[in-house]
Design a protein around this motif. Structure first.
Motif, PDB file in Angstrom:
ATOM      1  N   ILE A  45     -39.880  48.606 101.313  1.00 23.24           N
ATOM      2  CA  ILE A  45     -41.326  49.893 100.547  1.00 23.24           C
ATOM      3  C   ILE A  45     -41.874  49.664  99.813  1.00 23.24           C
ATOM      4  O   ILE A  45     -41.910  48.523  98.694  1.00 23.24           O
ATOM      5  N   MET A  57     -42.352  53.041 103.608  1.00 19.49           N
ATOM      6  CA  MET A  57     -41.966  52.071 104.350  1.00 19.49           C
ATOM      7  C   MET A  57     -41.991  50.700 105.596  1.00 19.49           C
ATOM      8  O   MET A  57     -42.634  51.680 106.777  1.00 19.49           O
ATOM      9  N   CYS A 127     -47.410  57.892 102.662  1.00 20.40           N
ATOM     10  CA  CYS A 127     -46.815  58.297 104.192  1.00 20.40           C
ATOM     11  C   CYS A 127     -45.653  59.518 104.319  1.00 20.40           C
ATOM     12  O   CYS A 127     -45.622  60.341 104.546  1.00 20.40           O
ATOM     13  N   PHE A 128     -45.686  59.366 103.380  1.00 19.30           N
ATOM     14  CA  PHE A 128     -44.665  61.429 102.414  1.00 19.30           C
ATOM     15  C   PHE A 128     -45.320  62.262 102.234  1.00 19.30           C
ATOM     16  O   PHE A 128     -45.131  62.708 101.086  1.00 19.30           O
ATOM     17  N   TYR A 129     -46.194  62.720 103.100  1.00 23.57           N
ATOM     18  CA  TYR A 129     -46.890  63.734 102.791  1.00 23.57           C
ATOM     19  C   TYR A 129     -46.567  65.146 103.358  1.00 23.57           C
ATOM     20  O   TYR A 129     -46.515  66.699 103.241  1.00 23.57           O
ATOM     21  N   LEU A 130     -44.703  64.800 104.255  1.00 26.81           N
ATOM     22  CA  LEU A 130     -44.382  66.090 104.691  1.00 26.81           C
ATOM     23  C   LEU A 130     -42.489  66.053 103.673  1.00 26.81           C
ATOM     24  O   LEU A 130     -42.294  65.536 104.048  1.00 26.81           O
ATOM     25  N   ALA A 131     -43.462  67.096 102.784  1.00 26.69           N
ATOM     26  CA  ALA A 131     -41.573  67.655 101.690  1.00 26.69           C
ATOM     27  C   ALA A 131     -40.974  68.839 102.144  1.00 26.69           C
ATOM     28  O   ALA A 131     -41.500  69.704 102.193  1.00 26.69           O
ATOM     29  N   VAL A 132     -39.814  68.950 101.775  1.00 26.46           N
ATOM     30  CA  VAL A 132     -38.875  70.014 100.884  1.00 26.46           C
ATOM     31  C   VAL A 132     -38.656  69.941  99.722  1.00 26.46           C
ATOM     32  O   VAL A 132     -38.687  69.223  99.488  1.00 26.46           O
ATOM     33  N   ASN A 133     -39.009  70.983  99.210  1.00 23.61           N
ATOM     34  CA  ASN A 133     -38.366  71.293  98.331  1.00 23.61           C
ATOM     35  C   ASN A 133     -37.786  71.992  97.475  1.00 23.61           C
ATOM     36  O   ASN A 133     -37.527  73.356  98.136  1.00 23.61           O
TER      37      ASN A 133
ATOM     38  N   ILE B  45     -34.618  56.661 100.390  1.00 25.54           N
ATOM     39  CA  ILE B  45     -35.224  55.220  99.148  1.00 25.54           C
ATOM     40  C   ILE B  45     -35.289  56.427  98.179  1.00 25.54           C
ATOM     41  O   ILE B  45     -35.650  57.876  98.580  1.00 25.54           O
ATOM     42  N   LEU B 100     -36.894  66.504  98.460  1.00 19.14           N
ATOM     43  CA  LEU B 100     -36.985  65.522  99.495  1.00 19.14           C
ATOM     44  C   LEU B 100     -38.336  65.087 100.603  1.00 19.14           C
ATOM     45  O   LEU B 100     -38.622  66.350 100.586  1.00 19.14           O
ATOM     46  N   ARG B 101     -38.732  64.159 100.801  1.00 16.23           N
ATOM     47  CA  ARG B 101     -39.871  63.613 101.924  1.00 16.23           C
ATOM     48  C   ARG B 101     -39.139  62.929 102.461  1.00 16.23           C
ATOM     49  O   ARG B 101     -38.785  62.251 102.710  1.00 16.23           O
ATOM     50  N   MET B 102     -40.735  63.164 103.678  1.00 13.61           N
ATOM     51  CA  MET B 102     -39.919  62.583 105.347  1.00 13.61           C
ATOM     52  C   MET B 102     -41.755  62.027 105.598  1.00 13.61           C
ATOM     53  O   MET B 102     -42.808  62.769 105.160  1.00 13.61           O
ATOM     54  N   THR B 108     -38.796  57.849 108.026  1.00 14.23           N
ATOM     55  CA  THR B 108     -37.876  57.180 106.467  1.00 14.23           C
ATOM     56  C   THR B 108     -37.445  58.899 105.583  1.00 14.23           C
ATOM     57  O   THR B 108     -38.745  59.032 106.002  1.00 14.23           O
ATOM     58  N   LEU B 109     -37.175  58.362 104.876  1.00 16.42           N
ATOM     59  CA  LEU B 109     -36.871  59.630 103.609  1.00 16.42           C
ATOM     60  C   LEU B 109     -37.365  59.010 102.733  1.00 16.42           C
ATOM     61  O   LEU B 109     -37.138  58.126 101.663  1.00 16.42           O
ATOM     62  N   LEU B 110     -37.506  59.477 101.399  1.00 11.76           N
ATOM     63  CA  LEU B 110     -38.025  59.491 100.479  1.00 11.76           C
ATOM     64  C   LEU B 110     -37.159  60.678  99.118  1.00 11.76           C
ATOM     65  O   LEU B 110     -37.763  61.570 100.122  1.00 11.76           O
TER      66      LEU B 110
END
Lengths: 156, 156
Positions: A45, A57, A127-133, B45, B100-102, B108-110
């Motif tokens: 990471i 990651m 890289c983590f620009y796709l989100a469920v909130n 993560i 939650l992010r992808m 990979t998940l964050l």
């Protein structure tokens, strides 16, 4: 470089779980006890050392881990290319190593880095620009725009 | 719960790399396009949502991911026990899901969480307490002490 013929005694992650803060261990002993998967890889990471943003990651093998520590510049192992991947080699978006950490059971690495520009190949900072909130769990939202057009990153 | 018979059209991570900030996608389409490994697992993560401390890394399968989003409480898949692992079920050290992010290629998940007490089974706040730093690269140093004796965590 350290190879697998190191004579350092093996380190046990399990037996050292209650080690005291400040206690030190030989790096070769610890590195040879890391748990790599069937492909000889361990997840790494990358976190920006000052802002604590999780950037990406990727995976390392024993050689890329050793190079990362020896050179202070992050090197992964590319699963698609099956070769060492010196981060930023093509794009210039390098990661200078600030600190490398291992987890309690030795199967995950956390690399604290100073990232030049975007870490993501899409041109985004991370890289983590796709989100469920929790406000709308039926949708995935794109949270970030590219800092730079990826065509600019890889044209060199 | 969503199962694999969802009729949502498949989402392509690759084809949506240049999606605009704020653009949304259907969660089922995206989730069914995630890249699980040969064991049906994806790395997750966990990061404390406010301090940005990286707490741990574990694995999810499709069912644990769905439960995490539906219940707002983080659930992993335990590789050693080969079953759902509702974090904190035994120790009380739960993770409330904040976001939650992808990542860009969907492998990979964050998970941004609010962690109660220590995330690590050793009683430490996070699992990454073994560090190599640039001041002394021949040693690994234990950086953190337990917040609580692990015997206390698991005696219930």
């Amino acid at each position: 470089m350290t190879d697998n013929t190191s004579n350092s005694p093996a380190f046990s992650f399990k037996n050292n779980e209650n080690a005291n803060q400040g206690q030190t261990f030989d790096i070769d002993s610890v590195f040879q006890s890391l748990k790599y998967n069937e492909q000889g890889l361990i997840p790494a990471i990358a976190q920006q050392y000052d802002t604590k943003e999780v950037l990406m990651m990727a995976w390392m093998n024993a050689a890329s881990l050793r190079e990362t520590v020896d050179k202070g510049r992050v090197c992964y192992f590319s699963r698609s290319r099956q070769s060492l991947w010196r981060k930023g080699e093509t794009s210039g978006q390098v990661q200078v190593l600030k600190e490398l950490r291992m987890d309690c059971d030795g199967d995950t690495l956390l690399v604290l880095v100073d990232q030049t520009g975007p870490a993501c190949h899409t041109g985004r900072r991370n890289c983590f620009y796709l989100a469920v909130n929790q406000d709308g769990i039926n949708n995935i939202t794109v949270t970030d725009a590219p800092l730079i057009d990826p065509k600019e990153l890889y044209k060199k």
